[in-house]
Design an enzyme around this catalytic site. Sequence first.
Site, PDB file in Angstrom:
ATOM      1  CG  ASN A 105      -2.206   1.379   1.091  1.00  0.00           C
ATOM      2  OD1 ASN A 105      -2.545   1.390   0.435  1.00  0.00           O
ATOM      3  ND2 ASN A 105      -1.795   1.608   2.862  1.00  0.00           N
ATOM      4  CG  HIS A 107      -0.586   6.082   5.030  1.00  0.00           C
ATOM      5  ND1 HIS A 107      -1.505   5.901   5.263  1.00  0.00           N
ATOM      6  CD2 HIS A 107       0.694   7.014   6.167  1.00  0.00           C
ATOM      7  CE1 HIS A 107      -1.819   7.064   6.403  1.00  0.00           C
ATOM      8  NE2 HIS A 107      -0.604   7.164   6.801  1.00  0.00           N
ATOM      9  CB  SER A 134       5.530   4.948   4.400  1.00  0.00           C
ATOM     10  OG  SER A 134       6.283   6.199   4.511  1.00  0.00           O
ATOM     11  CG  ASP A 143      -2.122   3.174   7.246  1.00  0.00           C
ATOM     12  OD1 ASP A 143      -2.434   2.544   6.404  1.00  0.00           O
ATOM     13  OD2 ASP A 143      -3.026   4.057   6.800  1.00  0.00           O
TER      14      ASP A 143
HETATM   15  C1  GRF Z   1      -3.564   8.893  -2.038  1.00  0.00           C
HETATM   16  O1  GRF Z   1      -2.787  10.062  -1.669  1.00  0.00           O
HETATM   17  C2  GRF Z   1      -2.317   7.642  -1.327  1.00  0.00           C
HETATM   18  O2  GRF Z   1      -1.545   7.857  -0.400  1.00  0.00           O
HETATM   19  C3  GRF Z   1      -3.598   7.113  -0.282  1.00  0.00           C
HETATM   20  O3  GRF Z   1      -5.075   7.806  -0.943  1.00  0.00           O
HETATM   21  C4  GRF Z   1      -4.173   8.750  -2.299  1.00  0.00           C
HETATM   22  C5  GRF Z   1      -5.140   7.681  -3.395  1.00  0.00           C
HETATM   23  O4  GRF Z   1      -4.844   8.655  -4.227  1.00  0.00           O
HETATM   24  N1  GRF Z   1      -3.212   5.781  -0.023  1.00  0.00           N
HETATM   25  P1  GRF Z   1      -4.887   8.130  -6.264  1.00  0.00           P
HETATM   26  O5  GRF Z   1      -6.499   7.793  -6.011  1.00  0.00           O
HETATM   27  O6  GRF Z   1      -4.344   7.701  -6.212  1.00  0.00           O
HETATM   28  O7  GRF Z   1      -5.303   9.602  -6.751  1.00  0.00           O
END
Ligand code: GRF
Length: 191
Positions: A105, A107, A134, A143
């Site tokens: 993932n 984050h 990260s 997370d």
């Molecule tokens: C990103 O900020 C990611 O870090 C978080 O959700 C958001 C997703 O944005 N987990 P996108 O759909 O990739 O534009």
Amino acid sequence: MTMSDSVVILISGRGSNLQAILESGVGNRVAAVISDNPGAAGLNVAAKHGKPTHVIPRRGQTKEAFEDALSECIEQYNPALIALAGFMTVVSGAFIARHQGYIVNIHPSLLPALRGLETHKRALAAGVPQHGCSVHWVTESVDAGDVIARQAVRVENTDDEEALAARVLEAEHRLYPATISRLLNQRKWRD
Ligand code: GRF
């Protein structure tokens, strides 16, 4: 490309990380994109890149049925990696066990700091000099899995939440494709 070199991406929304991955050198390793939200803009991004898309709605079914359908959909591609990119459903321990050790993932914080939501607002409120993003392994605690890679950005005095979020997102768009590429090339974590 053999299928075991591939990555399946899970999304719920806008799909800007998905787009960055598809436009990077690792884009040709993306086997499919799955959304839990029929209205996710990222589905159009995937289709424009000629990738198979699937919608498995979270709504209207139990979590168990949803996760079974999701797993079956993923498994037909036999990916080396499952990458969550703005996927907003918290997956269960059963799902993680079924795909043990190959879910990642991204984050928007320098983990282990600022797990959870509204990270940019909380970074500004805390007055930290650095913020960032990260990539981490997905475990049952949200997370909290081991961190694979991080990219820091400086917090400027003039930053509001929007400006900081935009700078972190740019960093995400560099970090996630590079990290996925590195993992797929190493592939030491999965036999
Ligand atoms: C990103 O900020 C990611 O870090 C978080 O959700 C958001 C997703 O944005 N987990 P996108 O759909 O990739 O534009």
